[in-house]
Scaffold this active site. Structure first.
Site, PDB file in Angstrom:
ATOM      1  N   GLU A 134      11.495  43.032  41.273  1.00 46.06           N
ATOM      2  CA  GLU A 134      12.843  42.710  40.777  1.00 46.06           C
ATOM      3  C   GLU A 134      12.978  41.264  40.343  1.00 46.06           C
ATOM      4  OE1 GLU A 134      17.414  43.136  42.415  1.00 46.06           O
ATOM      5  OE2 GLU A 134      15.953  44.704  42.845  1.00 46.06           O
TER       6      GLU A 134
ATOM      7  N   TYR B 217      14.722  41.418  54.351  1.00 42.69           N
ATOM      8  CA  TYR B 217      15.641  41.602  53.227  1.00 42.69           C
ATOM      9  C   TYR B 217      17.081  41.418  53.692  1.00 42.69           C
ATOM     10  CZ  TYR B 217      17.559  43.674  48.969  1.00 42.69           C
ATOM     11  OH  TYR B 217      18.240  43.888  47.795  1.00 42.69           O
TER      12      TYR B 217
ATOM     13  N   CYS C 148      92.997  42.266  16.793  1.00 40.27           N
ATOM     14  CA  CYS C 148      92.937  43.317  17.809  1.00 40.27           C
ATOM     15  C   CYS C 148      92.206  42.799  19.046  1.00 40.27           C
ATOM     16  CB  CYS C 148      92.233  44.553  17.258  1.00 40.27           C
ATOM     17  SG  CYS C 148      92.236  45.947  18.418  1.00 40.27           S
TER      18      CYS C 148
END
Length: 926
Positions: free
Chosen positions: A16, A342, A831
């Site tokens: 890896e 690990y 008005c």
């Protein structure tokens, strides 16, 4: 599998990381490997000879650098404005090798072509298994008949590596598919919400940030947001805490044998009067009587379970104040150098096959803990104890443990020394006996109130000798006998206040994530780091987290929506489903379908309710100076897909005048707009979907109209649809017109929309008095004949003011005096009814030849003189529907207005909203 004829086979080994490849090659070749360059300068190739189960092999060892491939959307969907973010939930995705990994791919292809076997030495977890299959895909593309095997190892030491290569297995496809599912879920959810948040908020608010990236992207992550939620929730708990005063009675007794501190067994009281009464009773009768003295009991403090990743991160944070991200970086370097196993593991129990004593023997030479390690190995000492089983096993790696002795390498930093020491001392502790103490608790009575004191005497420290990070506090108390009496040395009534819980420290945050199943042991530290990098949270020197304004606003916005996207529940379910994939109980396709369907529904609903997110942001941030004029309209809730450009949504909005519209969010590229009825007072998008209109969904809008702005017979509350099916909305627009469009930008060359619509449109449709078509309310047979030009004045009996009847709505109009420069002192009637703009000069009414002058009844907000309506009388006309001779048109302030004509056809006899050639296509109604 072996080569025919018994010759050596060529084995391509892939690790890896380059450092792991070099370490494995060094162990298998005993340091005699040959090195040559690959296509990538960082990934060299090591060659050596080796025998696997008696098969001669020519070994080629190389490496990747983490993932070889990336999951990405197809090109059509990659640009942010290329599609609706909701489309990302079903947009095609694919894995590809990014440009910076192309050289690694070429090396693998070249070496695979000349190889017979492919042995994968990737990290033995799910992520490593996924990378392994990426390597397999690349290599099999150039040589389909490669023999594929997987090496399983947990430490870069001789024993593990040789055992791994002699016991090769098949790679685990299920592990790889679980990671594929997670990657696809995270990509789709993260991309959709990130685009939604960023495009919604980035340019609207002046968000404080220290980095360009932070101000450019307001990201969302399915793990990142629940992690932020833990921080914000604790912060809110602290903010909501109301300190409350309480009282407690404390007692102590000093004797020749020492000091005993007794605690009130009631704990404390919040009622001061009650506490004072009880305290005064004790003061009046202060003699203490010993009620109970049990024999000392043996207590044990057990050593920790074997070390897994989460515990390593938590303890390094507590003991050394190291961040979880930095702890993993240091641990990874120690692993690659062969000093620890690990470091990414969920396992906290050792296999029965593990040689535990051999790892202790390695440490007997250390100057700090070597003597303790030696005592552990001595049978007569009785210090050894097989480690407890923590109950977790990821079936991939053992707990983290030391693999090689070191007293400190020359290139180690203080952090390397600390992490290595923690791993060693933790391992020695977990194979040690628990600490033992004798504990005594004495209870006394003072005037009916009970108090107790505890004392602890350490009998054997055992594991506490080596595990310096923990202690067992306690003190020896004097010896008491049952029935003994004494006068306390001190007896006090003390006040204190309740305190809120502290901010989460990193160890607390990791515990919350672990308990809720957010992330994995290998990714939790990454999620925490992202919160800090994105500016959603900060961490102080004590590793305690606080949300930033941006982080709190985002959580608040989603919380107000009613969706708990910041809670861990949804992500925990996803993680559970991915575990199910890894063990074969669910398929990747099943998990993807269920999860993405659920999250897409959340996304669509969040987008409908995005005003909640905007409201939350407004609490913390100022509006940006870069906001486009279109942003002056309140960004609203999504109503439907734009049926004109089909690239964006249409949202409910307000313009500057407070009038409602449904406009395309792709403005100004798309100017599609649906203007809503002018008397709309409130409007909000609901979750109700129209079953008639399409393309769907088309969400219905809940309207609240001004009572005086709509004709009799219409409800002020209405659940309507702007898709074209709603007859009530159509009628109201025909009768009352739409809101002002004066603030909307117009495409160059188009005629401007009339600001005020209403009376003329109303006259040509339905009379508001008798509800009949064919005449206007001013010509209604049930009222004063339209030919009556002069109007008698009446007197208001309440205040003796002169009045006339409004020929539009029938209300009594009071006589007023103009104060403008041109007509100062001139009297007029107007008005008082909101929504009616009748106006008449008093002298024109009393003049036998003059006509009464009226303005129009606005279909907009109905307020004369409101912003953007400076010419409010523009729509006015005489009671006969045309401007008669002698009629003077005036603005709402009483100023005469001259030169007015229809801007559609130019005819001065009528206005545009009564024009026979009137075209209503300017701004869609439906």
């Amino acid at each position: 599998m072996s080569r025919r004829g018994g010759g050596p086979v060529t084995v391509l080994n892939v690790a890896e990381k380059p450092s792991v490849a070099k370490s494995v090659a060094g162990i298998l070749s005993r340091g005699t490997f040959r090195t040559r360059e690959g296509r990538s300068r960082y990934n060299k190739i090591f060659e050596f000879d080796y025998a696997i189960n008696g098969q001669p092999c020519r070994m080629l060892m190389t490496s990747v650098i983490g993932h070889l491939m990336e999951l990405e959307f197809a090109d059509r969907y990659r640009k942010w404005h290329s599609c609706d973010p909701a489309d990302l939930y079903q947009a095609p995705v694919m894995k590809h090798v990014p440009e910076d990994k192309k050289d690694i791919k070429k090396t693998l292809e070249e070496e695979a072509r000349k190889s017979d076997w492919l042995v994968l030495w990737l990290d033995c977890d799910r992520e490593g298994e996924n990378i392994a299959f990426e390597v397999v895909d690349v290599c099999r593309a150039v040589k389909h008949n490669l023999f594929i095997r997987r090496a399983h190892f947990s430490a870069l030491i001789d024993r593990d590596i040789h055992e791994a290569v002699q016991n090769l297995r098949d790679p685990n496809q299920l592990f790889a598919e679980a990671v594929d599912a997670r990657q696809e879920i995270d990509l789709r959810i993260g991309a959709s919400f990130t685009r939604f948040q960023t495009m919604l908020l980035r340019d609207r608010f002046a968000i404080d940030s220290t980095g360009e990236e932070r101000s450019r992207v307001i990201s969302y992550g399915p793990c990142q947001f629940p992690t932020l939620g833990f921080i914000v929730e604790r912060y809110w708990e602290i903010q909501a805490h109301e300190p409350e005063e309480f009282w407690t009675i404390n007692c102590s007794h000093q004797s020749e044998e020492g000091l005993a501190t007794f605690n009130w067994m009631r704990g404390h009281l919040f009622d001061y009067a009650s506490a004072v009464i009880l305290y005064e009773m004790c003061v009046e009768e202060p003699t203490a009587t010993v009620m109970n003295v049990p024999h000392p009991r043996e207590r044990f403090k057990y050593p920790p379970y074997p070390l897994n990743t989460i515990e390593l991160e938590k303890r390094a944070s507590r003991y050394f104040r190291l961040s979880s991200e930095h702890t993993m970086k240091v641990a990874e370097e120690l692993y690659q150098a062969g000093f620890i196993s690990y470091p990414r593991t969920e396992t906290d129990s050792f296999s029965s096959r593990t040689d535990l004593r051999a790892m202790v023997e390695e440490q007997t030479r250390h100057p700090a803990w070597g003597s303790y390690a030696q005592r552990l190995l001595e049978p007569e000492g009785g210090l050894w104890r097989n480690p407890a089983n923590g109950g977790h096993d990821d079936k991939a790696h053992p707990p983290i443990h030391p693999t090689k002795f070191s007293s400190g390498e020359s290139n180690w930093s203080r952090d390397h020394l600390n992490v290595y020491e923690l791993v060693v001392r933790h391992y020695l502790a977990c194979v040690s006996q628990p600490a033992v103490a004798a504990e005594t608790t004495v209870e006394i009575d003072i005037a009916g109130e009970r108090f107790s004191a505890s004392g602890r005497a350490i009998l054997a420290k055992n594991y506490l000798e080596v595990y310096r990070f923990e202690s067992w506090g306690g003190s020896v108390i004097p010896v008491y006998e049952k029935g003994q009496q004494f006068i306390p040395t001190t007896l006090t009534l003390d006040a204190a206040v309740t305190r809120p819980p502290p901010l989460l420290c990193e160890a607390d945050l990791l515990s919350c994530m672990d308990k809720a199943g957010i992330g994995t042991d290998a990714t939790m530290h990454d999620h925490i780091k992202k919160l800090l990098d994105r500016g959603y949270a900060t961490k102080d020197a004590n590793t305690r987290f606080s949300p930033t304004n941006l982080g709190e606003a985002l959580v608040m916005g989603y919380d107000d929506m009613g969706y708990e996207l910041w809670k861990p529940n949804l992500r925990a379910l996803m993680e559970h489903d991915m575990n199910e994939v890894s063990v074969g109980r669910k398929t990747k396709a099943e998990v993807l379908e269920t999860c993405l369907q659920q999250m897409k529904a959340c996304f669509l609903d969040a987008r409908v309710k995005k005003s909640k997110l905007l409201e939350a942001m407004t609490i913390f941030f100022e509006r940006s100076n870069n906001t486009d004029e279109s942003e002056s309209q309140t960004a609203g809730e999504v109503v439907r897909r734009c049926n004109l450009c089909n690239e964006s949504d249409m949202a409910l909005r307000k313009n500057r005048d407070g009038n409602f519209m449904v406009g395309c969010m792709n403005y100004p590229q798309c100017r599609n707009a649906v203007w809503l009825p002018g008397p709309t007072l409130e409007a909000s998008v609901t979750t109700n979907v129209c079953q008639s209109c399409g393309p769907g969904p088309v969400y219905k809008i809940l309207f609240k109209f001004r009572q005086i702005g709509i004709p009799p017979g219409f409800d002020v509350n209405h659940l309507g649809c702007v898709g074209g099916c709603d007859d009530i909305l159509k009628q109201l627009i025909d009768i009352c017109g739409t809101g002002s469009r004066s603030q909307a930008r117009r495409t160059p060359g188009t005629a401007p929309s009339n600001n005020i619509q209403g009376s003329n449109t109303r006259q040509s449709n339905v009379c508001i008095h008798c509800q009949q078509r064919g005449h206007a309310s001013t010509n209604c047979p049930s009222r004063v004949p339209a030919s009556q030009n002069s109007r008698p004045t009446a007197t208001n009996p309440r205040n003796d003011e002169s009045t006339v009847s409004c020929n539009t709505c029938g209300s009594q109009c009071v006589l007023r005096t103009a104060n403008t420069e041109a007509n100062r002192g001139r009297q007029f009637f107007s008005c008082p009814t909101q929504g009616c703009s009748f106006f008449a000069w008093e002298d024109s009414i009393n003049n036998s030849s003059g006509n009464a002058t009226t303005g129009s009844n606005s279909g907009g907000s109905g307020r004369r003189g409101s912003r953007g309506r400076g010419r409010g009388g523009r729509g006015g006309q005489s009671s006969g529907g045309r401007r008669g001779s002698g009629t003077s048109f005036v603005s709402a302030t009483g100023e005469p207005v001259s030169g007015i004509r229809c801007f559609s056809c130019g005819d001065p006899s009528h206005f545009a909203n009564a024009c026979p050639n009137r075209n209503t296509s300017n701004g869609n109604y439906f």
